[in-house]
Write a protein that holds these residues in place. Structure first.
Motif, PDB file in Angstrom:
ATOM      1  N   THR A  69       0.987  -1.297  -0.021  1.00  0.00           N
ATOM      2  CA  THR A  69       0.143  -0.081  -0.177  1.00  0.00           C
ATOM      3  C   THR A  69       0.807   1.154  -0.050  1.00  0.00           C
ATOM      4  O   THR A  69       1.926   1.290   0.619  1.00  0.00           O
ATOM      5  CB  THR A  69      -0.968  -0.083   1.191  1.00  0.00           C
ATOM      6  N   VAL A  70       0.463   2.193  -0.587  1.00  0.00           N
ATOM      7  CA  VAL A  70       1.379   3.460  -0.874  1.00  0.00           C
ATOM      8  C   VAL A  70       0.257   4.689  -0.787  1.00  0.00           C
ATOM      9  O   VAL A  70      -0.708   4.757  -1.191  1.00  0.00           O
ATOM     10  CB  VAL A  70       1.704   3.592  -2.113  1.00  0.00           C
ATOM     11  N   THR A  71       0.798   5.553   0.380  1.00  0.00           N
ATOM     12  CA  THR A  71      -0.264   6.423   0.740  1.00  0.00           C
ATOM     13  C   THR A  71       0.454   7.806   0.998  1.00  0.00           C
ATOM     14  O   THR A  71       1.743   7.819   1.205  1.00  0.00           O
ATOM     15  CB  THR A  71      -0.809   6.201   2.140  1.00  0.00           C
ATOM     16  N   ARG A  88      -8.284  10.852   2.241  1.00  0.00           N
ATOM     17  CA  ARG A  88      -6.864  10.552   1.675  1.00  0.00           C
ATOM     18  C   ARG A  88      -7.010   9.460   0.722  1.00  0.00           C
ATOM     19  O   ARG A  88      -7.586   8.522   0.879  1.00  0.00           O
ATOM     20  CB  ARG A  88      -6.159  10.379   2.628  1.00  0.00           C
ATOM     21  N   ILE A  89      -6.557   9.577  -0.400  1.00  0.00           N
ATOM     22  CA  ILE A  89      -6.454   8.426  -1.501  1.00  0.00           C
ATOM     23  C   ILE A  89      -5.083   8.115  -1.729  1.00  0.00           C
ATOM     24  O   ILE A  89      -4.048   8.541  -1.478  1.00  0.00           O
ATOM     25  CB  ILE A  89      -6.698   9.007  -2.922  1.00  0.00           C
ATOM     26  N   GLY A  90      -5.045   6.518  -1.597  1.00  0.00           N
ATOM     27  CA  GLY A  90      -3.791   5.830  -1.694  1.00  0.00           C
ATOM     28  C   GLY A  90      -3.779   4.804  -2.753  1.00  0.00           C
ATOM     29  O   GLY A  90      -4.852   4.518  -3.295  1.00  0.00           O
ATOM     30  N   LYS A  91      -2.725   4.122  -2.959  1.00  0.00           N
ATOM     31  CA  LYS A  91      -2.777   2.946  -3.979  1.00  0.00           C
ATOM     32  C   LYS A  91      -2.470   1.667  -3.215  1.00  0.00           C
ATOM     33  O   LYS A  91      -1.928   1.476  -2.116  1.00  0.00           O
ATOM     34  CB  LYS A  91      -1.524   3.156  -4.955  1.00  0.00           C
ATOM     35  N   ILE A  92      -3.073   0.604  -3.791  1.00  0.00           N
ATOM     36  CA  ILE A  92      -2.956  -0.755  -3.651  1.00  0.00           C
ATOM     37  C   ILE A  92      -2.126  -1.330  -4.835  1.00  0.00           C
ATOM     38  O   ILE A  92      -2.354  -1.290  -6.027  1.00  0.00           O
ATOM     39  CB  ILE A  92      -4.124  -1.579  -3.242  1.00  0.00           C
ATOM     40  N   VAL A  93      -0.888  -2.042  -4.567  1.00  0.00           N
ATOM     41  CA  VAL A  93      -0.446  -2.988  -5.565  1.00  0.00           C
ATOM     42  C   VAL A  93      -0.504  -4.409  -4.959  1.00  0.00           C
ATOM     43  O   VAL A  93       0.427  -4.597  -4.199  1.00  0.00           O
ATOM     44  CB  VAL A  93       1.036  -2.457  -6.013  1.00  0.00           C
ATOM     45  N   ASP A  94      -1.114  -5.282  -5.634  1.00  0.00           N
ATOM     46  CA  ASP A  94      -0.957  -6.766  -5.340  1.00  0.00           C
ATOM     47  C   ASP A  94      -0.017  -7.364  -6.300  1.00  0.00           C
ATOM     48  O   ASP A  94      -0.215  -7.033  -7.580  1.00  0.00           O
ATOM     49  CB  ASP A  94      -2.312  -7.112  -5.634  1.00  0.00           C
ATOM     50  N   LEU A  95       0.798  -8.055  -5.671  1.00  0.00           N
ATOM     51  CA  LEU A  95       1.537  -8.856  -6.667  1.00  0.00           C
ATOM     52  C   LEU A  95       1.818 -10.178  -6.142  1.00  0.00           C
ATOM     53  O   LEU A  95       1.931 -10.530  -4.895  1.00  0.00           O
ATOM     54  CB  LEU A  95       3.041  -8.087  -6.726  1.00  0.00           C
ATOM     55  N   GLU A 107      11.924  -4.038  -1.597  1.00  0.00           N
ATOM     56  CA  GLU A 107      12.806  -3.086  -2.462  1.00  0.00           C
ATOM     57  C   GLU A 107      12.037  -2.569  -3.822  1.00  0.00           C
ATOM     58  O   GLU A 107      12.561  -1.615  -4.396  1.00  0.00           O
ATOM     59  CB  GLU A 107      13.807  -4.375  -3.004  1.00  0.00           C
ATOM     60  N   ILE A 108      10.984  -3.290  -4.364  1.00  0.00           N
ATOM     61  CA  ILE A 108      10.467  -2.775  -5.592  1.00  0.00           C
ATOM     62  C   ILE A 108       9.573  -1.479  -5.060  1.00  0.00           C
ATOM     63  O   ILE A 108       9.531  -0.566  -5.897  1.00  0.00           O
ATOM     64  CB  ILE A 108       9.369  -3.814  -6.036  1.00  0.00           C
ATOM     65  N   LEU A 164      10.517   1.779  -7.140  1.00  0.00           N
ATOM     66  CA  LEU A 164       9.419   1.867  -8.196  1.00  0.00           C
ATOM     67  C   LEU A 164       7.996   2.418  -7.713  1.00  0.00           C
ATOM     68  O   LEU A 164       7.662   3.411  -8.304  1.00  0.00           O
ATOM     69  CB  LEU A 164       9.284   0.558  -8.983  1.00  0.00           C
ATOM     70  N   LEU A 165       7.478   1.716  -6.881  1.00  0.00           N
ATOM     71  CA  LEU A 165       5.948   2.176  -6.421  1.00  0.00           C
ATOM     72  C   LEU A 165       5.821   3.174  -5.671  1.00  0.00           C
ATOM     73  O   LEU A 165       4.832   4.112  -5.817  1.00  0.00           O
ATOM     74  CB  LEU A 165       5.322   1.016  -5.751  1.00  0.00           C
TER      75      LEU A 165
END
Lengths: 86, 86
Positions: free
Chosen positions: B6-8, B37-44, B60-61, B65-66
């Motif tokens: 999660t990126v906030t 507040r809006i954030g991002k989720i990156v599932d991998l 590390e990613i 990068l994210l």
């Protein structure tokens, strides 16, 4: 009350943004990573001391405004003292 | 291994997208909602059976990068059998 809504694309829906990020990750040398999907988090404060009421309001907002019911799933989670509770 | 990043935005950074969503929520009649507040989720998915290794790669990613380290915070969470573990 602090509520966190997560909105993610349904697994049956293609995610070009996720594919682009996956390509970037592979370009960095992390070839073991796959199936990258991007979603949204919406954090909100709701002015009530009733957790159930906060979840009800957040769910209604998620249904009506934040998520596209055709393409997206959402979860609504109460956040208390830094912890997440469904 | 399935990892969720999660990126906030840091709380000190203004969030115009969140403000716009908050305005929309208020227009719908939910006036008790604030501080959106809006954030991002990156599932991998990471091709390893070692949870620690998966978290290390994901972190590390996320760093490289994210997330933008100047403006954003991130968390990395292992997702096992539908549950989230830090």
């Amino acid at each position: 009350m602090h509520v966190q809504v997560t909105v993610t694309l349904r697994t049956s829906i293609l995610d070009p943004q996720g594919k682009a990020v996956e390509h970037g990750i592979h370009s960095m040398g992390f070839t073991s990573v796959g199936n990258v999907r991007i979603g949204k988090i919406v954090d909100l404060d709701i002015d009530t001391t009733d957790g159930k009421e906060a979840l009800r309001v957040a769910e209604e907002i998620a249904k009506k405004l934040l998520a596209n019911p055709v393409m997206e799933d959402f979860t609504v989670t109460l956040v208390r003292n830094g912890e997440h509770r469904k």
